[in-house]
Motif scaffolding. Structure first.
Motif, short mmCIF file in Angstrom:
data_model
loop_
_atom_site.label_atom_id
_atom_site.label_comp_id
_atom_site.label_asym_id
_atom_site.label_seq_id
_atom_site.Cartn_x
_atom_site.Cartn_y
_atom_site.Cartn_z
N CYS A 1 0.83 -1.21 0.00
CA CYS A 1 0.00 0.00 0.00
C CYS A 1 0.86 1.26 0.00
N VAL B 1 -8.38 8.78 1.05
CA VAL B 1 -8.48 7.35 1.31
C VAL B 1 -8.34 6.69 -0.06
N GLY C 1 -2.96 4.45 8.10
CA GLY C 1 -4.30 4.00 7.79
C GLY C 1 -5.00 3.41 9.00
N TRP D 1 -8.22 -3.40 5.87
CA TRP D 1 -7.27 -2.28 5.87
C TRP D 1 -7.82 -1.16 5.00
N ALA E 1 -12.12 5.22 8.29
CA ALA E 1 -11.16 6.15 7.67
C ALA E 1 -11.65 7.59 7.82
N ARG F 1 1.11 6.24 -1.36
CA ARG F 1 1.51 6.87 -0.10
C ARG F 1 2.83 7.63 -0.20
N GLY G 1 -6.05 2.56 3.58
CA GLY G 1 -4.99 3.54 3.56
C GLY G 1 -5.61 4.93 3.57
N VAL G 2 -5.24 5.76 4.53
CA VAL G 2 -5.80 7.11 4.65
C VAL G 2 -4.75 8.02 5.27
N HIS G 3 -4.58 9.19 4.66
CA HIS G 3 -3.54 10.12 5.12
C HIS G 3 -3.79 11.48 4.46
#
Length: 190
Positions: free
Chosen positions: A30, A103, A63, A75, A125, A34, A77-79
């Motif tokens: 992932c 996300v 995440g 899972w 998320a 990112r 992914g978030v940022h």
């Protein structure tokens, strides 16, 4: 089934969801969205896992994870978008100058799919971004019109998933995955 979504602070549980079966394999982890593309291409095998282990130790982690009891089952992914490759994307536009979060990956373990876990992950998320002060959150799902999306490309989510999560279409993109156009879906948080 009582799904709980928590910040991804356990490297071992992140590894279960996004890591390879063999430590030397060149899996995504992932990281594709990112980190900058050049860095992503330069990392190989165990270097990728080592970077994820470092990211998991940061605040905020990269995440969220979904748990069914003690078992990790998903899972996301978030940022902040500014810390992802979307910040420089030519295919995914910027709507405005808001410090939006992104996300970009929603993954449910085999054997647990079709149980609504992706909805829990997206909600988790959103809450994670809100808890970290995000004014808005974006996703970049496919507009598949109800057609089946190949499981290897389904990680971006679908328009219907994001609409059910309170997101609305904010822009069209020049990105296509699995033959389906991607949308920029957004949810205001503040």
């Amino acid at each position: 089934m009582a799904i709980e979504v928590r910040p991804a602070t356990s490297f071992e549980n992140v590894r279960v969801l996004v890591g390879p079966k063999r430590a030397d394999a060149n899996a995504c982890w992932c990281l594709s969205y990112r980190i900058p593309s050049k860095q992503n291409l330069a990392l190989h095998g165990p270097e990728r896992g080592a970077l994820v282990k470092d990211l998991v130790g940061q605040d905020p982690p990269p995440g969220v994870l979904a748990y069914d009891g003690d078992e990790v089952v998903g899972w996301a992914g978030v940022h902040p978008r500014a810390d992802t490759s979307f910040a420089q994307s030519r295919k995914i536009p910027h709507v405005d100058d808001v410090d939006v979060w992104s996300v970009w990956c929603i993954k449910v373990r085999p054997g647990h799919r079709g149980k609504g876990i992706s909805h829990h992950l997206l909600a988790g998320a959103v809450q994670f971004a809100f808890d970290h002060g995000a004014p808005a959150i974006e996703g970049y799902p496919v507009d598949n019109h109800g057609e089946k999306v190949d499981v290897t490309m389904a990680y971006v989510g679908t328009r219907a998933l994001f609409e059910r999560g309170g997101f609305t279409q904010a822009a069209v993109t020049d990105s296509v995955i699995n033959g389906f156009p991607r949308l920029l879906m957004r949810r205001e948080l503040r």
